[in-house]
Design a protein around this motif. Structure first.
Motif, PDB file in Angstrom:
ATOM      1  N   VAL A 254      12.295  11.613  15.154  1.00 45.43           N
ATOM      2  CA  VAL A 254      13.133  10.808  14.705  1.00 45.43           C
ATOM      3  C   VAL A 254      12.306   9.339  14.586  1.00 45.43           C
ATOM      4  N   TRP A 255      12.467   8.694  13.419  1.00 44.52           N
ATOM      5  CA  TRP A 255      11.830   7.604  13.247  1.00 44.52           C
ATOM      6  C   TRP A 255      12.254   6.181  13.805  1.00 44.52           C
ATOM      7  N   ASP A 256      12.606   6.346  15.149  1.00 39.30           N
ATOM      8  CA  ASP A 256      13.212   5.248  15.665  1.00 39.30           C
ATOM      9  C   ASP A 256      12.555   4.980  16.957  1.00 39.30           C
TER      10      ASP A 256
ATOM     11  N   LYS B  97      10.539  19.120  -1.177  1.00 40.46           N
ATOM     12  CA  LYS B  97       8.888  18.827  -1.457  1.00 40.46           C
ATOM     13  C   LYS B  97       8.191  18.363  -0.156  1.00 40.46           C
ATOM     14  N   TYR B  98       8.924  18.376   0.864  1.00 36.01           N
ATOM     15  CA  TYR B  98       8.145  18.045   2.237  1.00 36.01           C
ATOM     16  C   TYR B  98       7.363  19.312   2.471  1.00 36.01           C
ATOM     17  N   GLY B  99       6.214  18.846   3.113  1.00 35.05           N
ATOM     18  CA  GLY B  99       5.383  19.809   3.804  1.00 35.05           C
ATOM     19  C   GLY B  99       5.886  20.664   4.931  1.00 35.05           C
ATOM     20  N   PRO B 100       4.894  21.454   5.323  1.00 36.24           N
ATOM     21  CA  PRO B 100       5.426  22.448   6.345  1.00 36.24           C
ATOM     22  C   PRO B 100       5.621  21.536   7.829  1.00 36.24           C
TER      23      PRO B 100
ATOM     24  N   GLN C  94       0.823  -1.144   0.053  1.00 32.86           N
ATOM     25  CA  GLN C  94      -0.220  -0.121   0.003  1.00 32.86           C
ATOM     26  C   GLN C  94       0.992   1.330  -0.005  1.00 32.86           C
ATOM     27  N   CYS C  95       2.132   1.050   0.376  1.00 33.33           N
ATOM     28  CA  CYS C  95       3.296   2.253   0.607  1.00 33.33           C
ATOM     29  C   CYS C  95       3.633   2.745  -0.840  1.00 33.33           C
ATOM     30  N   VAL C  96       3.684   1.675  -1.756  1.00 33.92           N
ATOM     31  CA  VAL C  96       4.731   1.929  -2.820  1.00 33.92           C
ATOM     32  C   VAL C  96       3.880   2.531  -3.964  1.00 33.92           C
ATOM     33  N   ALA C  97       2.584   3.162  -3.873  1.00 32.91           N
ATOM     34  CA  ALA C  97       1.836   3.973  -4.768  1.00 32.91           C
ATOM     35  C   ALA C  97       2.828   5.520  -4.554  1.00 32.91           C
ATOM     36  N   CYS C  98       3.363   5.607  -3.481  1.00 31.48           N
ATOM     37  CA  CYS C  98       3.845   6.908  -3.147  1.00 31.48           C
ATOM     38  C   CYS C  98       5.390   6.687  -2.763  1.00 31.48           C
ATOM     39  N   HIS C  99       5.841   5.698  -2.383  1.00 28.70           N
ATOM     40  CA  HIS C  99       7.190   5.382  -1.783  1.00 28.70           C
ATOM     41  C   HIS C  99       7.895   4.532  -2.479  1.00 28.70           C
ATOM     42  N   HIS C 100       9.234   4.684  -2.658  1.00 25.97           N
ATOM     43  CA  HIS C 100      10.174   3.362  -2.784  1.00 25.97           C
ATOM     44  C   HIS C 100      10.622   2.919  -1.587  1.00 25.97           C
TER      45      HIS C 100
ATOM     46  N   GLY D 123      15.115   4.915  12.073  1.00 20.44           N
ATOM     47  CA  GLY D 123      16.424   5.605  12.662  1.00 20.44           C
ATOM     48  C   GLY D 123      16.940   6.858  11.786  1.00 20.44           C
ATOM     49  N   ARG D 124      16.245   7.227  11.016  1.00 19.25           N
ATOM     50  CA  ARG D 124      16.390   8.587  10.184  1.00 19.25           C
ATOM     51  C   ARG D 124      15.576   9.684  10.749  1.00 19.25           C
ATOM     52  N   ALA D 125      16.108  10.818  11.107  1.00 25.83           N
ATOM     53  CA  ALA D 125      15.304  12.129  11.431  1.00 25.83           C
ATOM     54  C   ALA D 125      14.298  12.317  10.343  1.00 25.83           C
ATOM     55  N   ALA D 126      12.897  12.731  10.885  1.00 27.14           N
ATOM     56  CA  ALA D 126      11.814  12.949   9.925  1.00 27.14           C
ATOM     57  C   ALA D 126      12.093  13.978   9.008  1.00 27.14           C
ATOM     58  N   GLY D 127      11.960  13.951   7.666  1.00 27.72           N
ATOM     59  CA  GLY D 127      11.935  15.089   6.968  1.00 27.72           C
ATOM     60  C   GLY D 127      13.540  15.082   6.333  1.00 27.72           C
ATOM     61  N   THR D 128      14.265  14.088   6.177  1.00 31.94           N
ATOM     62  CA  THR D 128      15.598  14.492   5.927  1.00 31.94           C
ATOM     63  C   THR D 128      16.004  13.655   4.619  1.00 31.94           C
TER      64      THR D 128
ATOM     65  N   PRO E  79       8.137  11.215  -7.027  1.00 30.18           N
ATOM     66  CA  PRO E  79       7.591  12.477  -7.010  1.00 30.18           C
ATOM     67  C   PRO E  79       6.586  12.541  -5.745  1.00 30.18           C
ATOM     68  N   THR E  80       5.953  11.432  -5.460  1.00 30.13           N
ATOM     69  CA  THR E  80       4.874  11.583  -4.480  1.00 30.13           C
ATOM     70  C   THR E  80       5.254  11.219  -3.247  1.00 30.13           C
ATOM     71  N   GLY E  81       6.578  10.887  -2.765  1.00 34.00           N
ATOM     72  CA  GLY E  81       6.911  10.612  -1.492  1.00 34.00           C
ATOM     73  C   GLY E  81       8.324  10.497  -1.336  1.00 34.00           C
TER      74      GLY E  81
ATOM     75  N   LYS F 258       1.420   6.170  15.562  1.00 34.53           N
ATOM     76  CA  LYS F 258       0.546   7.089  15.636  1.00 34.53           C
ATOM     77  C   LYS F 258       0.824   7.806  14.106  1.00 34.53           C
ATOM     78  N   TYR F 259       1.649   8.014  13.814  1.00 38.12           N
ATOM     79  CA  TYR F 259       1.798   8.570  12.402  1.00 38.12           C
ATOM     80  C   TYR F 259       1.299   7.769  11.272  1.00 38.12           C
ATOM     81  N   LEU F 260       1.463   6.528  11.309  1.00 41.88           N
ATOM     82  CA  LEU F 260       0.610   5.710  10.242  1.00 41.88           C
ATOM     83  C   LEU F 260      -0.801   5.769  10.211  1.00 41.88           C
TER      84      LEU F 260
ATOM     85  N   SER G  66       1.101  17.692   7.920  1.00 40.30           N
ATOM     86  CA  SER G  66       1.833  16.814   7.192  1.00 40.30           C
ATOM     87  C   SER G  66       1.069  16.264   5.843  1.00 40.30           C
ATOM     88  N   ARG G  67       1.826  16.113   4.740  1.00 40.39           N
ATOM     89  CA  ARG G  67       1.203  15.917   3.490  1.00 40.39           C
ATOM     90  C   ARG G  67       1.053  14.537   3.079  1.00 40.39           C
ATOM     91  N   MET G  68       1.073  13.770   4.143  1.00 41.04           N
ATOM     92  CA  MET G  68       0.941  12.379   3.596  1.00 41.04           C
ATOM     93  C   MET G  68      -0.678  12.092   3.815  1.00 41.04           C
ATOM     94  N   ALA G  69      -1.069  12.046   2.565  1.00 34.59           N
ATOM     95  CA  ALA G  69      -2.513  11.668   2.663  1.00 34.59           C
ATOM     96  C   ALA G  69      -2.865  10.218   2.684  1.00 34.59           C
TER      97      ALA G  69
HETATM   98  C1  HEC Z   1      -0.936   8.701  -1.212  1.00 31.50           C
HETATM   99  C2  HEC Z   1       0.649   8.788  -1.043  1.00 31.50           C
HETATM  100  C3  HEC Z   1       1.162   7.963   0.127  1.00 31.50           C
HETATM  101  C4  HEC Z   1       1.001   6.698   0.694  1.00 31.50           C
HETATM  102  C5  HEC Z   1       0.058   5.645   0.050  1.00 31.50           C
HETATM  103  C6  HEC Z   1       2.107   6.534   1.733  1.00 31.50           C
HETATM  104  N1  HEC Z   1       2.802   7.663   2.092  1.00 31.50           N
HETATM  105 FE1  HEC Z   1       4.067   7.831   3.415  1.00 31.50          FE
HETATM  106  N2  HEC Z   1       4.371   9.832   2.695  1.00 31.50           N
HETATM  107  C7  HEC Z   1       3.806  10.418   1.913  1.00 31.50           C
HETATM  108  C8  HEC Z   1       4.199  11.845   1.692  1.00 31.50           C
HETATM  109  C9  HEC Z   1       3.573  12.935   0.629  1.00 31.50           C
HETATM  110  C10 HEC Z   1       5.119  11.958   2.867  1.00 31.50           C
HETATM  111  C11 HEC Z   1       5.872  13.375   2.945  1.00 31.50           C
HETATM  112  C12 HEC Z   1       5.190  13.922   4.020  1.00 31.50           C
HETATM  113  C13 HEC Z   1       5.274  15.247   4.197  1.00 31.50           C
HETATM  114  O1  HEC Z   1       5.820  16.032   3.496  1.00 31.50           O
HETATM  115  O2  HEC Z   1       4.918  15.882   5.165  1.00 31.50           O
HETATM  116  C14 HEC Z   1       5.124  10.766   3.372  1.00 31.50           C
HETATM  117  C15 HEC Z   1       5.961  10.488   4.401  1.00 31.50           C
HETATM  118  C16 HEC Z   1       6.256   9.421   5.006  1.00 31.50           C
HETATM  119  C17 HEC Z   1       7.201   9.023   6.003  1.00 31.50           C
HETATM  120  C18 HEC Z   1       8.192  10.014   6.813  1.00 31.50           C
HETATM  121  C19 HEC Z   1       9.347   9.754   5.831  1.00 31.50           C
HETATM  122  C20 HEC Z   1      10.414  10.991   6.327  1.00 31.50           C
HETATM  123  O3  HEC Z   1      11.383  11.165   5.320  1.00 31.50           O
HETATM  124  O4  HEC Z   1      10.382  11.678   7.170  1.00 31.50           O
HETATM  125  C21 HEC Z   1       7.015   7.634   6.766  1.00 31.50           C
HETATM  126  C22 HEC Z   1       7.735   7.127   7.582  1.00 31.50           C
HETATM  127  C23 HEC Z   1       5.930   7.049   5.769  1.00 31.50           C
HETATM  128  N3  HEC Z   1       5.392   8.217   4.807  1.00 31.50           N
HETATM  129  C24 HEC Z   1       5.464   5.796   5.836  1.00 31.50           C
HETATM  130  C25 HEC Z   1       4.455   5.252   4.912  1.00 31.50           C
HETATM  131  C26 HEC Z   1       4.065   3.902   5.147  1.00 31.50           C
HETATM  132  C27 HEC Z   1       4.625   3.029   5.847  1.00 31.50           C
HETATM  133  C28 HEC Z   1       3.205   3.688   4.024  1.00 31.50           C
HETATM  134  C29 HEC Z   1       2.333   2.569   3.708  1.00 31.50           C
HETATM  135  C30 HEC Z   1       1.787   1.765   4.957  1.00 31.50           C
HETATM  136  C31 HEC Z   1       3.053   5.004   3.568  1.00 31.50           C
HETATM  137  N4  HEC Z   1       3.699   6.131   4.016  1.00 31.50           N
HETATM  138  C32 HEC Z   1       1.994   5.236   2.584  1.00 31.50           C
HETATM  139  C33 HEC Z   1       2.777   9.854   0.839  1.00 31.50           C
HETATM  140  C34 HEC Z   1       2.271   8.507   1.176  1.00 31.50           C
END
Ligand code: HEC
Length: 131
Positions: A87-89, A76-79, A40-46, A64-69, A54-56, A96-98, A108-111
């Motif tokens: 820190v993601w440790d 592209k990070y949000g405010p 479910q994460c790979v739509a936006c993350h490698h 272990g990485r600091a957030a937003g680094t 482009p999406t994440g 809570k974040y997830l 946060s821009r993670m939708a």
């Molecule tokens: C719809 C797109 C989308 C999906 C799906 C998504 N994310 Fe994200 N995620 C983002 C974006 C965009 C950010 C950057 C947030 C910001 O800039 O505030 C982010 C940031 C993060 C971060 C912080 C990374 C950092 O560099 O600090 C983590 C951890 C994370 N996502 C985990 C996950 C996990 C685990 C999943 C799947 C279970 C997931 N995400 C699914 C879009 C997505």
């Protein structure tokens, strides 16, 4: 002999209790199950390479990485995320974040939200293996 039996019984009872409370907290994540959840994460993350999408940001090495680094995602990070001091440790914070990214990082821009506590625990266990 009696003492041994009693000690064993206590150990087993203690183990069962620990297991239950771990499940209640949604902990004891399983990385194998987490790998499936992470689809479910790979739509936006490698997950397998350091390149940002482009999406994440890349999640390779995120534990272990600091957030937003992620340097490739820097512009592209949000405010709020870079200044958050997060820190993601920490499993609880990542959990809570997830569950609701905005509850940890305002703006946060993670939708995306993962409602199931077991799936969150599993995916966190999997993220830890991404190095
Ligand atoms: C719809 C797109 C989308 C999906 C799906 C998504 N994310 Fe994200 N995620 C983002 C974006 C965009 C950010 C950057 C947030 C910001 O800039 O505030 C982010 C940031 C993060 C971060 C912080 C990374 C950092 O560099 O600090 C983590 C951890 C994370 N996502 C985990 C996950 C996990 C685990 C999943 C799947 C279970 C997931 N995400 C699914 C879009 C997505």
């Amino acid at each position: 002999m009696r003492k041994v039996v009693l000690a064993t019984a206590l150990l087993l009872a203690g183990g069962a209790f620990a297991e239950l409370s771990a499940q209640e907290r949604g902990k004891g994540g399983d990385p194998e199950r987490g790998k499936t959840v992470a689809r479910q994460c790979v739509a936006c993350h490698h997950l397998d390479k350091p390149d940002a999408k482009p999406t994440g940001p890349s999640l390779l090495g995120v534990w272990g990485r600091a957030a937003g680094t992620d340097p490739q995602y820097a512009a592209k990070y949000g405010p709020g995320i870079k200044e958050s001091g997060v820190v993601w440790d920490n499993e609880e914070i990542l959990d809570k974040y997830l569950e609701n990214p905005q509850s940890v990082i305002k703006g946060s821009r993670m939708a995306f939200r993962l409602a199931d506590p077991q799936k969150r625990a599993d995916v966190i266990a999997y993220l830890k293996t991404l190095k």
